[in-house]
Enzyme design. Sequence first.
Site, PDB file in Angstrom:
ATOM      1  N   CYS A 369       1.666   4.289   1.462  1.00 47.26           N
ATOM      2  CA  CYS A 369       1.834   4.475  -0.319  1.00 47.26           C
ATOM      3  C   CYS A 369       3.366   4.971  -0.165  1.00 47.26           C
ATOM      4  CB  CYS A 369       1.168   5.614  -0.859  1.00 47.26           C
ATOM      5  SG  CYS A 369       1.132   5.990  -2.592  1.00 47.26           S
ATOM      6  N   GLU A 403       0.009  -1.184   4.023  1.00 47.51           N
ATOM      7  CA  GLU A 403      -1.009  -1.054   3.298  1.00 47.51           C
ATOM      8  C   GLU A 403      -0.781  -2.458   2.462  1.00 47.51           C
ATOM      9  OE1 GLU A 403      -4.068   1.492   1.548  1.00 47.51           O
ATOM     10  OE2 GLU A 403      -3.429   1.886   3.484  1.00 47.51           O
TER      11      GLU A 403
END
Length: 513
Positions: A369, A403
Amino acid sequence: MAEVGEIIEACRLPVVRRNQDNEDEWPLAEILSVKDISGRKLFYVHYIDFNKRRDERVTHERLDLKKIQFPKKEAKTPTKNGRPGSRPGSPEREVPASAQASGKTLPIPVQITLRFNLPKEREAIPGGEPDQPLSSSPCLQPNHRSTKRKVEVVSPATPVPSETAPASVFPQNGSARRAVAAQPGRKRKSNCLGTDEDSQDSSDGTPSAPRMTGSLVSDRSHDDIVTRMKNIECIELGRHRLKPWYFSPSPQELTALHVLSPCEFCLKYARSLKCLQRHLTKCDLRHPPGNEIYRKGTISFFEIDGRKNKSYSQNLYLLAKCFLDHKTLYYDTDPFLFYVMTEYDCKAFHIVGYFSKEKESTEDYNVACTLTLPPYQRRGYGKLLIEFSYELSKVEGKTGTPEKPLSDLGLLSYRSYWSQTILEILMGLKSESGERPQITINEISEITSIKKEDVISTLQYLNLINYYKGQYILTLSEDIVDGHERAMLKRLPRIDSKCLHFTPKDWSKRGKW
């Protein structure tokens, strides 16, 4: 024309707003909530086909009541055996006579559809076998017109150039300054597939669901009317006031406050400005907790272990969730490391942004993140966070990828970084002994620590890959070269690897982190 009192949730109607050119526009919006505050009705609207961060509360003066669209009534649930509210039963199937005689119950057959992403057969190339290296083609003359095919390297159903293919540079059609050609190498057991959000579709053209194997991927199946609306009005973080973009699962006693005032250094929330001032007299921190592993000029990076600093990590998640809609908040921060970027002045280290990563990632994720706070956006700090994550991957001796799925702003930042980094390498190639310089996708990946799939998808996104006389050639046009040079002039903050003091740890030998 409808009355204001007739407006209910799920209605759709045009709402006036100012665009970037400071002109009025009337986009269609959906009413998500109607709230009565001090005798005045406020309508929480979501603009159709716009990102949720543009949602806002408006008064009835901004609504076009002449074009209101009321929600349609839902159809009644089908009945079963004359009883309403039941779902229709499954069709009866024939039972063999042998099973009826024996009284055995047959297992219900389950139909399973398997989808394979198999590469197409490689086209036979004159003068060589498909599995053998191909000889380099002669240089093209400036006015020589050749038949070229564009190679789709992102689609799972299309062959991609091998990462071991050498590349060469030559002028083409008089309009290109340089070009890079890549030859197919040995066979690979699996395909190199693009990992962009644009390449998430299945081979039959039907969009597939987002991959849910990541640590922080948001599960959108639990979205409801509450999580679709912002629940925090304003956040005062140090010298900045931030307006949240999305819902954040903060405690209800905090969301009821008009302004949230977390401590800028430990990120603990205070109920009022007086509580914050009293906390600052006791808080000894003037920088994020953890180890400072990088400093150059006014920019510093701090490494924070999610197990040792749980409170800070959880509060950082709550803050980030106000500006990230595609990630799920996890209170279990033990498996993560946090790298917080700060800007130093004469008083303290002020948080600019951060990224997190798993201590052990089975899918080579080097970022779980990432966020740059709104006051520091459009200043190059987003690319700086990305560049720092790849510098850590270089020290670890690994290739990494972010991700998925990426947010809209994250996808733009990563595409820009990948493009600039790869073009910087291709433009720096020099010919030796009069021959065209050569490079492989493997070498690009090793130099940059960018995963091979991301390298291939970036080359395809830039439309550089072509196929000519048994070769994959990468053509850099004048427009791409000039645009890259202009972009690099604007990219002032860069990571200096000499200022990085980082020792990677083997978390697999540390038990439970």
